[in-house]
Design an enzyme around this catalytic site. Structure first.
Site, PDB file in Angstrom:
ATOM      1  N   HIS A 275       0.818  -1.214   0.000  1.00  0.00           N
ATOM      2  CA  HIS A 275       0.000   0.000   0.000  1.00  0.00           C
ATOM      3  C   HIS A 275       0.853   1.267   0.000  1.00  0.00           C
ATOM      4  O   HIS A 275       0.380   2.340   0.350  1.00  0.00           O
ATOM      5  CB  HIS A 275      -0.975  -0.022   1.189  1.00  0.00           C
ATOM      6  CG  HIS A 275      -1.968  -1.146   1.095  1.00  0.00           C
ATOM      7  ND1 HIS A 275      -2.693  -1.611   2.158  1.00  0.00           N
ATOM      8  CD2 HIS A 275      -2.345  -1.915   0.034  1.00  0.00           C
ATOM      9  CE1 HIS A 275      -3.480  -2.610   1.761  1.00  0.00           C
ATOM     10  NE2 HIS A 275      -3.266  -2.820   0.480  1.00  0.00           N
TER      11      HIS A 275
ATOM     12  N   ASN B 290      -3.641 -13.419  14.389  1.00  0.00           N
ATOM     13  CA  ASN B 290      -4.409 -12.169  14.410  1.00  0.00           C
ATOM     14  C   ASN B 290      -5.377 -12.214  15.588  1.00  0.00           C
ATOM     15  O   ASN B 290      -5.866 -13.288  15.955  1.00  0.00           O
ATOM     16  CB  ASN B 290      -5.184 -12.015  13.094  1.00  0.00           C
ATOM     17  CG  ASN B 290      -5.771 -10.616  12.934  1.00  0.00           C
ATOM     18  OD1 ASN B 290      -5.042  -9.631  13.053  1.00  0.00           O
ATOM     19  ND2 ASN B 290      -7.054 -10.522  12.707  1.00  0.00           N
TER      20      ASN B 290
END
Ligand SMILES: [Zn+2]
Length: 269
Positions: A124, A223
């Site tokens: 990104h 996560n």
């Protein structure tokens, strides 16, 4: 960490020769950088903050650009320090097993921690550089921010006076094709894909996980929350990444591998 899942993850890392890591915002929250999409994220708390991330709004509205530059000046990224999760990946790289870090983060903390910049793929983009939307020229973010600090509301391109923007991928903007190509190759060419601190809700980054699994890699997902790809993972861990990654990076290789590392040549006697 004593759970069965942790033991399984350690065993996978021990026998791995080519590890690719995919990181997200959860790896940087311990460094004081909020998860922009999480429950406390800037998008959620301040709808205006998100406007600067939409390319159309940024291009068409000078007020959005000014607000975006002011917000950048105060970003926690400039003073953030790498945490145990970033440092653990540096250690894993030095053990010769980690080939590539694919990150969705724009904070540059993997490189700041000491990861080889050539092995870090920033899907990104990065907040540490600017790009001109007119001529494509790139430059250091600190130069643009110095102009903002000196009173310019909206620094323009020093070359063509075009609109300057951080070199991050905004909503509505394509990812860099070459970076995405290399990330997909890294997903195809690993025996273990270690996913850390990402909810895997953003494409095409999330698609790297089923790609690696289909190509035969063992996938470890660490996560806080479940992800849409937990079913393709060999191991899913919900412990904090700043605990899990140091634990996994300290696992010695199980040895006897065809690809065992020669180590750092400067240490050969
Ligand atoms: Zn320009």
């Amino acid at each position: 960490m004593a759970s069965e899942a942790c033991a399984a993850a350690r065993a996978l890392v021990a026998s791995a020769h080519r590890i690719t890591v995919l990181t997200g915002a959860g790896v940087s929250t311990d460094s004081g950088i909020p998860d922009f999409r999480g429950p406390d994220g800037l998008w959620t708390r301040d709808a205006d903050a998100g406007l600067g991330a939409t390319l159309d709004a940024y291009l068409s509205d000078p007020a959005v650009r000014r607000r975006s530059w002011r917000a950048k000046l105060d970003s926690p990224v400039w003073t953030a320090k790498p945490n145990a999760a970033h440092l653990a990946l540096v250690e894993l790289e030095r053990s010769g097993r980690l080939r590539t870090v694919v990150t969705q983060n724009i904070d540059g903390l993997h490189q700041k921690a000491g990861s080889d910049p050539h092995r870090v793929l920033e899907l990104h983009g990065t907040l540490h550089a600017t790009v001109c939307l007119g001529c494509g020229a790139t430059g250091p973010m600190r130069d643009a921010l110095k102009r903002v600090a000196d009173g310019e509301q909206e620094p323009d391109c020093p070359r063509c006076r075009g609109i300057l923007k951080s070199a991050t991928v905004s909503f509505g903007q394509e990812l860099d094709g070459e970076v995405l190509r290399r990330a997909r190759l890294a997903a195809l060419d690993c025996d273990v894909l270690l996913v850390a601190g990402t909810s895997l809700s953003v494409q095409p980054a999330a698609g790297l996980v089923p790609l690696a699994a289909k190509a035969g890699a063992q996938v470890i997902i660490c996560n806080a929350e479940p992800t849409p790809y937990d079913s393709v993972a060999a191991v899913v861990l919900h412990e904090p990444v700043a605990d899990v990654l140091p634990d996994l990076s300290s696992v010695p290789p199980s040895g006897g591998g065809r690809f065992s590392s020669w180590g750092d040549p400067s240490t050969w006697s």
